[in-house]
Write an enzyme that holds these catalytic residues in place. Structure first.
Site, PDB file in Angstrom:
ATOM      1  CE  LYS A  54      62.024  41.542 -10.008  1.00 23.93           C
ATOM      2  NZ  LYS A  54      63.096  40.691 -10.534  1.00 23.93           N
ATOM      3  CD  GLN A  98      63.257  37.088 -11.610  1.00 27.30           C
ATOM      4  OE1 GLN A  98      62.723  38.160 -11.843  1.00 27.30           O
ATOM      5  NE2 GLN A  98      63.992  36.892 -10.533  1.00 27.30           N
ATOM      6  CG  ASP A 121      67.360  43.275 -13.542  1.00 31.75           C
ATOM      7  OD1 ASP A 121      66.843  43.811 -12.550  1.00 31.75           O
ATOM      8  OD2 ASP A 121      67.063  42.144 -13.952  1.00 31.75           O
TER       9      ASP A 121
END
Ligand code: NAD
Length: 285
Positions: A54, A98, A121
């Site tokens: 990412k 994460q 997200d």
């Protein structure tokens, strides 16, 4: 006839190029580039690979990344304090924590602490609720990426029977909502679903997001089904999907490979969400 491959790498690369061009225009005007904060707790090898990918993708398109690598024993209080600070920083547009988090931390509490306007997200209940009402703000990156793949195909989605296997908050449920938003008729399956074989046989579009190699047998897939394999199963340093690609390819009309299908699309949609978070702040209020 063999199924055609949905090349996630290629489609993701073209999305990244468009994002890069937009960011170049932004910085040429003298504005700062969009910025993403990534937070990772602990030493889980797969999570480190995901975060690294990412961050590299951010660098490629010109998104500034601020990476926080915290020890596994970081307390929930300390993590909440960091997110609170990032929520209030005007130079940060997106915040990504994460998953999975260590078991000492309540993931739901952390997800809900992120400002929905920085939730790139798309996991915050506000953003899932917006998607459920078909007015999405930030769409969870993996299902969003799957929709980009589907929309690149020469097929009409309305009325198609889509079968989604897996009902997690980050893949299965938002995938169901995305397909519903495109007027597919959706069947959502999970570990308690009976007669999975018969349901899979009825699918025009099959999305598997289980995380167990070989649960879906290729013989269950009807001719001409569009097959999207979200699963990632690491076995002896190799990555496999949920579906036996070689045999499924003999039955499906279109199929995603693993790796190189959904994975690159997930990262591309994260970049897109981060750019949108920036744009909403500066150009549309
Ligand atoms: P999860 O473990 O939260 O959910 C798995 C789902 O599979 C559950 O809903 C469960 O009910 C269902 N399931 C388990 N066994 C089943 C069975 N025998 N029959 C039917 N359903 C069954 O996982 P997740 O976070 O939703 O991820 C699913 C998979 O997708 C994992 O392999 C994950 O690594 C992968 N993933 C890939 C990407 C990507 O970018 N390619 C992104 C996110 C997740």
């Amino acid at each position: 006839m063999k199924a055609q491959i949905m090349d996630g790498k290629k489609i993701a690369a073209s999305i990244r190029t468009k994002i890069k061009n937009q960011i170049t225009k932004i910085t040429k005007k003298g504005m700062r580039p969009p910025a993403l904060s990534t937070i990772l707790l602990g030493n889980d090898a797969a999570s480190h690979i995901y975060i690294k990918n990412k961050i590299l993708a951010c660098e490629e398109v010109g998104i500034q990344s601020h990476s926080f690598l915290l020890p596994k024993n970081t307390t929930q209080k300390k993590l909440l304090k960091l997110i609170h600070e990032l929520n209030h920083r005007s130079d940060i547009d997106g915040i990504l924590v994460q998953l999975p988090l260590p078991s000492s931390i309540q993931s739901q509490c952390i997800i809900e602490s992120i400002d929905p306007k920085k939730d790139v997200d798309g996991f915050h209940p506000y953003n899932l609720g917006r998607l459920a009402q078909f007015h999405p703000l930030f769409r969870p990156c993996t299902p969003y990426g799957v929709m980009e793949l589907l929309q690149a195909l020469p097929i009409d989605l309305p009325g198609k029977h889509a079968v989604v296997i897996g009902d997690s908050n980050i893949v299965g449920k938002p995938m169901m909502l995305e397909l519903l938003m495109k007027r597919c008729t959706v069947t959502l399956c999970h570990r308690a679903t009976k007669n999975l074989k018969n349901i899979v046989k009825e699918a025009d579009i099959l999305v598997s997001a289980i995380g167990k190699r070989g649960i879906i047998q290729s013989a269950w897939i009807s001719k001409n089904t569009v097959v999207i394999d979200v699963g990632i199963n690491r076995i002896k340093n190799k990555v496999y999907g949920d579906i036996d690609f070689q045999n499924a390819q003999k039955r499906a009309s279109w199929i995603t490979p693993v790796p190189g299908g959904v994975g690159p699309m997930t990262v591309a949609m994260l970049l897109k969400n981060t750019l949108v978070a920036f744009q909403k702040k500066y150009t549309r209020g």
